[in-house]
Design an enzyme around this catalytic site. Structure first.
Site, PDB file in Angstrom:
ATOM      1  CG  LEU A  11      11.584 -70.374  20.824  1.00  0.00           C
ATOM      2  CD1 LEU A  11      11.591 -71.737  20.478  1.00  0.00           C
ATOM      3  CD2 LEU A  11      13.211 -70.109  21.248  1.00  0.00           C
ATOM      4  NE  ARG A  18       6.265 -73.748   4.664  1.00  0.00           N
ATOM      5  CZ  ARG A  18       5.115 -73.970   5.328  1.00  0.00           C
ATOM      6  NH1 ARG A  18       4.159 -73.913   4.563  1.00  0.00           N
ATOM      7  NH2 ARG A  18       4.911 -73.989   6.626  1.00  0.00           N
ATOM      8  CE  LYS A  25       8.603 -67.977  10.061  1.00  0.00           C
ATOM      9  NZ  LYS A  25       7.832 -69.229  10.151  1.00  0.00           N
ATOM     10  CD  GLN A  78      18.805 -72.436  17.613  1.00  0.00           C
ATOM     11  OE1 GLN A  78      17.686 -71.930  17.159  1.00  0.00           O
ATOM     12  NE2 GLN A  78      18.324 -73.642  17.712  1.00  0.00           N
ATOM     13  NE  ARG A 316       9.694 -37.957   6.390  1.00  0.00           N
ATOM     14  CZ  ARG A 316      10.625 -37.514   6.001  1.00  0.00           C
ATOM     15  NH1 ARG A 316      10.699 -36.475   5.508  1.00  0.00           N
ATOM     16  NH2 ARG A 316      11.827 -38.063   6.365  1.00  0.00           N
ATOM     17  CB  SER A 388       2.894 -17.542  -0.281  1.00  0.00           C
ATOM     18  OG  SER A 388       1.658 -17.574   0.334  1.00  0.00           O
ATOM     19  NE  ARG A 423       9.266  -9.319  -3.057  1.00  0.00           N
ATOM     20  CZ  ARG A 423       8.455  -9.574  -2.346  1.00  0.00           C
ATOM     21  NH1 ARG A 423       7.563 -10.379  -1.823  1.00  0.00           N
ATOM     22  NH2 ARG A 423       7.508  -8.246  -2.428  1.00  0.00           N
TER      23      ARG A 423
HETATM   24  C1  UD1 Z   1       6.526 -76.581  16.834  1.00  0.00           C
HETATM   25  C2  UD1 Z   1       6.204 -77.565  17.795  1.00  0.00           C
HETATM   26  C3  UD1 Z   1       5.005 -78.344  17.394  1.00  0.00           C
HETATM   27  C4  UD1 Z   1       3.638 -77.218  17.505  1.00  0.00           C
HETATM   28  C5  UD1 Z   1       4.292 -76.144  16.273  1.00  0.00           C
HETATM   29  C6  UD1 Z   1       3.238 -75.138  16.494  1.00  0.00           C
HETATM   30  C7  UD1 Z   1       8.464 -78.521  18.469  1.00  0.00           C
HETATM   31  C8  UD1 Z   1       9.293 -79.514  18.232  1.00  0.00           C
HETATM   32  N1  UD1 Z   1       7.109 -78.659  17.931  1.00  0.00           N
HETATM   33  O1  UD1 Z   1       6.858 -77.291  15.625  1.00  0.00           O
HETATM   34  O2  UD1 Z   1       4.692 -79.170  18.656  1.00  0.00           O
HETATM   35  O3  UD1 Z   1       2.612 -77.913  17.297  1.00  0.00           O
HETATM   36  O4  UD1 Z   1       5.626 -75.566  16.675  1.00  0.00           O
HETATM   37  O5  UD1 Z   1       3.431 -74.184  15.533  1.00  0.00           O
HETATM   38  O6  UD1 Z   1       8.823 -77.788  19.062  1.00  0.00           O
HETATM   39  N2  UD1 Z   1      13.103 -72.267  16.044  1.00  0.00           N
HETATM   40  C9  UD1 Z   1      14.451 -71.989  16.472  1.00  0.00           C
HETATM   41  N3  UD1 Z   1      15.160 -72.479  16.456  1.00  0.00           N
HETATM   42  C10 UD1 Z   1      15.256 -73.902  16.008  1.00  0.00           C
HETATM   43  C11 UD1 Z   1      14.073 -74.420  15.447  1.00  0.00           C
HETATM   44  C12 UD1 Z   1      12.911 -73.521  15.483  1.00  0.00           C
HETATM   45  O7  UD1 Z   1      14.502 -70.539  16.871  1.00  0.00           O
HETATM   46  O8  UD1 Z   1      16.293 -74.520  16.108  1.00  0.00           O
HETATM   47  C13 UD1 Z   1      12.225 -71.330  16.018  1.00  0.00           C
HETATM   48  C14 UD1 Z   1      11.385 -71.148  14.689  1.00  0.00           C
HETATM   49  O9  UD1 Z   1      11.981 -70.005  13.996  1.00  0.00           O
HETATM   50  C15 UD1 Z   1      10.090 -70.977  14.878  1.00  0.00           C
HETATM   51  C16 UD1 Z   1       9.599 -71.679  16.091  1.00  0.00           C
HETATM   52  O10 UD1 Z   1      10.782 -72.008  16.972  1.00  0.00           O
HETATM   53  O11 UD1 Z   1       9.624 -69.632  15.256  1.00  0.00           O
HETATM   54  C17 UD1 Z   1       8.950 -73.030  15.863  1.00  0.00           C
HETATM   55  O12 UD1 Z   1       9.753 -74.005  15.054  1.00  0.00           O
HETATM   56  P1  UD1 Z   1       9.268 -74.662  13.878  1.00  0.00           P
HETATM   57  O13 UD1 Z   1      10.450 -75.252  13.112  1.00  0.00           O
HETATM   58  O14 UD1 Z   1       8.391 -73.949  13.040  1.00  0.00           O
HETATM   59  O15 UD1 Z   1       8.403 -75.760  14.766  1.00  0.00           O
HETATM   60  P2  UD1 Z   1       7.088 -76.754  14.102  1.00  0.00           P
HETATM   61  O16 UD1 Z   1       7.718 -77.870  13.194  1.00  0.00           O
HETATM   62  O17 UD1 Z   1       6.321 -76.161  13.520  1.00  0.00           O
END
Ligand code: UD1
Ligand code: CA
Length: 446
Positions: A11, A18, A25, A78, A316, A388, A423
């Site tokens: 995900l 933030r 991110k 998404q 590199r 050189s 040269r």
């Molecule tokens: C989520 C969990 C929580 C857990 C926590 C751990 C859920 C509902 N809650 O909460 O139980 O303790 O993670 O860190 O799952 N993301 C998407 N699409 C979305 C929403 C989120 O790709 O629509 C991705 C975000 O970019 C992120 C991850 O999913 O990488 C978690 O989403 P976030 O909104 O941070 O979940 P939490 O509220 O932290």
């Protein structure tokens, strides 16, 4: 391990507001590679049949980065971030025809260990949630367990005081049977405190349909997620500390470990010596017994056994150093192969070049490889001697055992065994220096 095939869903659609950044991110770098690359690298331990990255914010940039990091991965879009359950649902069409274990990871959680993932994927329960015990459960989802495993996950916002007191919390990582996920994901609703489709509803739904749901726990450090620049900096420090310790364990000498910076994929052989203030970008491999002297920057390069590099050298991408090659101070090498025993002692740029065995490149040599539009190759044979301050205007070929006069600008190929001097010829005027000086001093004296 079971022979159950695995699929990986990462995900990575969130914006990460933030971070205060225009960059998504998961593209912020840790150990020289984007955050999402860490989750993908850990996931490789599962030898997944399918890899799906769910992207949303900055999807084009995420797609490009993922293509470089993991060419086998596909992107699921998404467009609106409606919750983690909704995110996983977007990945499901890409798992068409797949039967086996689906493992869901977060792109912003870089430290998940391979052993932990293997424990999850080989577990026999229908759904397995990765949890951890913590002194400070904060806003994590709470894992409500009973005599026969995990009953449900309650999100912080939806939890009452008693549930909030639970210290066993959800890392976000989850493994489930593919067919079961296909069945349950569409049943997830958004009637909760956030109005989001929670992936964390899956355990309770699975239980309601008579399935086995369990928790596997790991160390809290593995579940560390990145939300702010400060957390990114702290994660980088933790990553470097671990990489240094691993290098030392593997038999690498680090003269001053705290000043050496590693990338996720840095590989260094036993008995290599790494001096102070050396930075490894991604894609560096160093064979046993090579030595990197202080203040070098290396990226995308390979250093063979017995080679010495630096101090103050920059290698590199595409720099390949053969055995016993010597690269000295203020040398930059890009996309060039140096065969065994080549010496490039000082103040040189080699780009898009191939240098044959034992050839010596004199101080101040430059391959003029770029005409403003195209890059061109320089070929130098074995046992050649480049004087050189030679400018090698590419495309150009210098034969084996050939020599160039110092200060030459080489624009034409040089055959084997030939000497090229390009040269203007020296003119010496006896006494002229003394006469000129005298005249100048006289003028000043007036
Ligand atoms: C989520 C969990 C929580 C857990 C926590 C751990 C859920 C509902 N809650 O909460 O139980 O303790 O993670 O860190 O799952 N993301 C998407 N699409 C979305 C929403 C989120 O790709 O629509 C991705 C975000 O970019 C992120 C991850 O999913 O990488 C978690 O989403 P976030 O909104 O941070 O979940 P939490 O509220 O932290
Ligand atoms: Ca989070």
């Amino acid at each position: 391990m079971t022979d159950n095939p695995a699929a990986l869903i990462v995900l990575a659609a969130g914006q990460g507001s933030r971070m205060q950044s225009d960059l998504p991110k998961v593209l912020h770098r840790l150990g020289g590679v984007p955050l999402v690359g860490h989750a993908l690298a850990a996931g490789r331990a599962l030898d997944p049949e399918r890899i799906v990255v769910v992207a949303g914010h900055g999807a084009d940039a995420v797609r490009k980065a993922v293509a470089r990091l993991e060419p086998d991965a596909v992107i699921a879009l998404q467009t609106e971030q409606l919750g983690t359950g909704h995110a996983v649902l977007q990945a499901i069409p890409h798992l068409d025809g797949f039967e086996g274990r689906v493992i869901v990871l977060y792109g912003d959680t870089p430290f998940i260990g391979e052993d932990t993932l293997l424990a999850l994927s080989s577990h026999t329960a229908d759904v397995v949630v990765l949890g951890f015990e913590t002194q400070d459960p904060g806003r994590y989802g709470r894992l409500v367990t009973g005599p026969d495993g995990l009953e449900k996950i309650v999100e912080f916002k939806d939890a009452d005081e008693a549930t909030r007191a639970i210290r066993l919390v959800n890392s976000g990582v989850l493994a489930a049977d593919a067919a079961l996920l296909r069945d349950l994901l569409p049943q997830i609703g958004n009637d909760n405190a956030s109005g989001e489709y929670y992936l964390t509803d899956i355990p309770a739904l699975a239980r309601a349909s008579g399935r086995r749901v369990e928790v596997v726990t790991c160390d809290e450090a593995e579940t560390l997620g990145i939300n702010t620049r400060a957390e990114l900096a702290a994660a980088e420090a933790a990553f470097q500390t671990r990489a240094r310790a691993l290098a030392l364990e593997d038999g690498v000498t680090l003269s001053d470990p705290a000043t050496v910076w590693f990338a996720l994929d840095t590989v260094i052989g036993r008995d290599a010596i790494i001096g102070q203030n050396v930075v490894f970008g991604p894609g560096v491999t160093i064979e046993s017994g090579a030595e990197i002297l202080p203040f070098c920057h290396l990226e995308g390069c390979h250093i063979s056994a017995g080679a010495t590099v630096g101090p103050f050298a920059r290698l590199r991408p595409g720099a390949e150093l053969g055995g016993d090659v010597h690269v000295g101070n203020f040398v930059e090498i890009k996309n060039s192969v140096l065969d065994e025993g080549v010496k490039v002692g000082h103040l040189t740029y080699l780009g898009d070049a191939h240098i044959g065995e034992r050839t010596n490149i004199g101080a101040g040599t430059v391959t003029c490889n770029y005409d403003g539009v195209f890059k061109h190759k320089t070929e130098i044979g074995a046992d050649a001697f480049i004087g050189s301050d030679t400018m090698l205007v590419a495309p150009v070929r210098v034969g084996a055992r050939a020599m160039t006069g110092s200060g030459s600008v080489i624009t034409e190929d040089i055959p084997d065994d030939a000497m090229a001097i390009a040269r203007s010829r020296q003119v010496t005027k006896p006494g002229l220096a003394a006469r000129l000086m005298q005249a100048l001093r006289q003028k000043k004296g007036k």
